[in-house]
Design an enzyme around this catalytic site. Sequence first.
Site, short mmCIF file in Angstrom:
data_model
loop_
_atom_site.label_atom_id
_atom_site.label_comp_id
_atom_site.label_asym_id
_atom_site.label_seq_id
_atom_site.Cartn_x
_atom_site.Cartn_y
_atom_site.Cartn_z
N GLU A 290 -7.93 -0.04 -8.88
CA GLU A 290 -8.26 -1.69 -9.69
C GLU A 290 -8.90 -1.44 -10.88
O GLU A 290 -9.67 -0.43 -10.88
CB GLU A 290 -8.80 -2.52 -8.45
CG GLU A 290 -8.02 -2.84 -7.41
CD GLU A 290 -6.78 -3.72 -7.58
OE1 GLU A 290 -6.90 -4.23 -8.52
OE2 GLU A 290 -5.75 -3.27 -6.90
N ASP B 142 -10.09 -3.58 1.05
CA ASP B 142 -8.61 -4.07 0.96
C ASP B 142 -8.18 -3.36 2.14
O ASP B 142 -7.25 -3.95 2.95
CB ASP B 142 -8.18 -3.42 -0.07
CG ASP B 142 -6.60 -3.81 -0.18
OD1 ASP B 142 -6.33 -5.15 -0.19
OD2 ASP B 142 -5.60 -3.09 -0.16
N LYS C 275 -6.32 -5.20 5.76
CA LYS C 275 -4.97 -4.68 6.42
C LYS C 275 -5.18 -4.34 7.89
O LYS C 275 -4.38 -4.65 8.55
CB LYS C 275 -4.56 -3.33 5.66
CG LYS C 275 -3.89 -3.61 4.21
CD LYS C 275 -3.53 -2.10 3.58
CE LYS C 275 -2.94 -2.46 2.22
NZ LYS C 275 -2.75 -1.25 1.62
#
Length: 357
Positions: free
Chosen positions: A207, A218, A222
């Site tokens: 990123e 992140d 998930k």
Amino acid sequence: MQTIPLIQIGLGGVGRELVRQVLATEASVARRYGLRLAYMALADSGGVLASGSMLSRSTLDAALAAKEAGHSVAAMTGPGKAMRWGALALRQRAIFVDLTAADGHEVPLAARVATGDRVVLANKRPLSAELASFRSLTANGMTRYESTVGAGLPVISTLQNLLDSGDTIVRIEAAMSGTLGYLCSELEAGKPLSVALRKAHALGYTEPDPRDDLSGADVARKALILARSCGLAWEPDAVVAQPWFPPALAQVSRDEFLARAEELDAPFAERVAEARASGGALRYVASLGSSGASVSLRILPPEHPLAGLRGPDNFFSFTTARYSEYPLIVRGPGAGVAVTAAGVLSDLIATARELEC
């Protein structure tokens, strides 16, 4: 020929690629299923492009060109006509597809589900917010979200098929970050973390602020989506990720963080040396089961299924009542514009077929 309206939120790289794939597969979808996926609206952070009817191909092409040039699609509607996608008035059921990484979409999307519209997500945040939001969105199968976890990999569908067939999930172990997988491979190849990180950042693997990857947040999102898909009633604080950097480096600017990345070299070199001494492999692993979850950098024994993983591939290992001795494995690219858009398109087609019934 039945026309299924699409309202797409997000026109970044994946969003633009999805528009192209929808247009490219129009003839094959019509031939195979008697369906036409047609855009009624495109939305970005600046507003909505909508005319009250289906957008023409020339309009879609112009919208893609505008986004490539850095403009909002709202500019194409004329002054004073910008609106929010949640306020669109529809005459028939539609599919709302969210390709952003924005917070706060769970409420307007759940409102659409409540009126009979369907939702397809690549955005993880609506499903990793409060548990009540997840339940509102996914009740009665109204939302598909394959691409939230494994881009184009059949991860959610595999999990749901296992559960639908009466299997019991014992444990899921996964490497779910291509960026962190790449860094682990570079560390094992002898590169200092600072060198590997700057290279990954320059290549666009991370990123814009690499701490967004290195925080593990992140991966935690998930893992939470997987856990909830298993039926576990977990709130967001049930999954806590181990970051790759100390709290002090979380407080500085991005540029200062990158300039001070050498501060991370010594501790990670120690972890690599420890892994080599034991014959193991260093991997950033999410592990979850009914008793809880962990998301952390681990040294795995050489016989572990994840130990052989190299580079940015994602890897999911499902240990179940039926797959107890040899786990069921899903492996492949877990990121990338084309494969992520393809995963979303697959969900769109499956949803459209259900609306047709």
